[in-house]
Design an enzyme around this catalytic site. Structure first.
Site, PDB file in Angstrom:
ATOM      1  CE  LYS A 149      -9.621 101.255  21.073  1.00 58.81           C
ATOM      2  NZ  LYS A 149     -10.464 101.392  22.281  1.00 58.81           N
ATOM      3  CB  SER A 203     -13.034 103.588  24.395  1.00 63.80           C
ATOM      4  OG  SER A 203     -12.256 104.068  25.456  1.00 63.80           O
ATOM      5  CB  SER A 258      -9.261 104.767  23.553  1.00 69.25           C
ATOM      6  OG  SER A 258      -9.980 103.558  23.708  1.00 69.25           O
TER       7      SER A 258
END
Length: 458
Positions: free
Chosen positions: A92, A190, A166
């Protein structure tokens, strides 16, 4: 610790000539041992080139670096192979990777980092190959993955739908077969939300279980890095690398003598007035029936959980403001986050201290509830909503985007505040053809227990 190749093959079946993109991490490692890490990386890069034009999961791809790393791994003696030998991993955007820019989903940074974050370093040390960084909404603020700077990331199961957020880029990369495993970050759901939207397993470890270095925190006390994969076993494998513990399973039944597992289910979310989609409620019911069929004692949760809303909001806004403070060009953030920054400025150190103490108190209360009711886990839907339009938040202001986000975080944010580990587990699909998921929450230190219990749903 390097698992033996024949053990991996025995547990995960003979994959024969199955394409690389269908392999889980155990199978990938076993094939690399038979062939080469370079062949695996080339297959992953080809898959990324083929699929990412449609999905937009990756912000950066490290093709040359990945091939060099793979070539070096191929020179190792079998006794030197790590637990993730030759397995490509997506990271990420908010996690540092040496030689790459950490943007937090913005266009506001341009200087590459000189060192890996602690979790990335641990993955490399285990033989994983860092193949790229994945998209996220700016600062991870929303449970859908889109931004002005990088566009819309799409769900590979249905390109019109969001992969969640996210950590949406990481989830999309795994679901599309571009990598078998990925790292996300979870400050309000997330990791678990995109896992639910993409039919994956996603773990939010408990507070403090994984390091945040070089950063002092991720959204103050709310956030943690977390692994995403297609199988419980791959999550367990990743945690054996990321966290120092023996990943051996606890066994098919309870953890204390012969007592069976005890699970309490809950359909009511911590967010008032948020209805749960029928498909998600039915998934929870299927999970309940499946657990009962395996001999697990299942009953409704009788206690009411505390309200996490105020400490969550304080820590979230303060955390985003801290991340904005790390940017080289903060004037380049999205317009809606200028309001986020202003609200974050109102979160004084005294308020943040209160919120962290309140969060710790909520965590203790949850532990007391679980001990009093004698349960090993709490079972809920992972999200209240179904995967929505991928571009739903495009052009929306901060307030509107936040309101639209509430159904996705209704069941997840509570556990960032309380600090307990929480695991998203796939549970079939709804009538719309998209995945459904359930969330299992354990007490402090119960990551291993949750993974073992999740096998009852496999």
């Amino acid at each position: 610790m390097a698992p033996q190749e024949n053990n991996a093959s025995a547990r995960h079946g003979n994959v024969g000539d199955a394409p690389w993109h269908e392999l889980d991490a155990h199978q990938w490692r076993a094939r690399v041992a038979e062939r080469s890490a370079v062949e695996g990386v080339r297959a992953a890069l080809e898959r990324i080139e083929e699929r990412d034009a449609f999905i937009n999961a990756f912000s950066q791809v490290f093709a040359e670096d990945a091939l060099r790393a793979a070539s070096a791994l191929d020179q190792l003696d079998p006794s030197e192979r790590g637990a993730l030998h030759g397995v490509p991993v997506a990271i990420k955007e908010e996690l540092d990777v040496a030689g790459a820019v950490t943007s937090f989903g913005t266009r506001a940074n341009h200087t590459p980092k000189t060192a890996d974050s602690a979790v990335v370093a641990r993955l490399r040390a285990a033989g994983a190959i860092i193949i790229g960084k994945t998209h996220m909404p700016e600062f991870g603020a929303y449970p859908l993955t889109s931004s002005q700077g990088y566009g819309v990331t799409r769900n590979p199961i249905d390109l019109s739908r969001t992969p969640g957020g996210s950590s949406g880029g990481s989830a999309a990369a795994v679901a599309a077969g571009m990598v078998p495993i990925a790292m996300g970050g979870d400050g309000g759901g997330s990791v678990r939300i995109p896992a639910a939207m993409c039919g994956l397993v996603g773990l939010k470890p408990g507070r403090g279980v994984l390091p945040t270095a070089p950063y002092t925190d991720l959204w103050k006390s709310l956030g943690t890095s977390g692994p995403m994969a297609r199988t419980v076993e791959d999550i367990e494998l990743m945690m054996s690398v990321l966290q120092d513990y023996d990943p051996a399973p606890l066994g098919p039944r309870g953890h204390e003598g012969e007592r069976p597992w005890r699970v309490a289910w809950l359909d009511r979310s911590s967010t008032p007035f948020i209805p749960v989609a029928t498909a998600n409620r039915e998934a929870r019911k299927r999970a309940t029936a499946q657990l009962e069929a395996q001999g697990v004692e299942v009953r409704p949760l009788s206690a009411r959980l505390p309200d996490p809303t105020l400490p969550f909001l304080i820590l979230m806004f303060a955390g985003i403001r801290s991340e904005i403070g790390l940017l080289e060009k903060p004037d380049r953030i999205e317009k809606r986050h200028r309001l986020t920054k202003l609200v974050g400025a109102l979160m004084t150190p005294k308020m943040v201290s209160w919120a962290e103490k309140k969060a710790a108190a909520i965590g203790r209360k949850v532990s007391d509830i679980m001990a009093r009711e004698g349960i090993d886990a709490i079972l809920t839907p992972t999200v209240a909503d179904r995967p929505r339009r991928a571009d739903l938040l495009v052009g929306k202001g901060a307030i509107r985007a936040s309101l639209l986000s509430m159904p996705s975080i209704a069941y997840t944010a509570m556990w960032n505040v309380a600090g307990q580990p929480a695991l998203a587990v796939p549970m079939g699909q709804g009538s719309d053809g998209l995945p459904t998921s359930v969330q299992m929450v354990g007490d402090v230190g119960a990551e291993k227990k949750l993974l073992d219990l999740a096998r009852e749903l496999a």
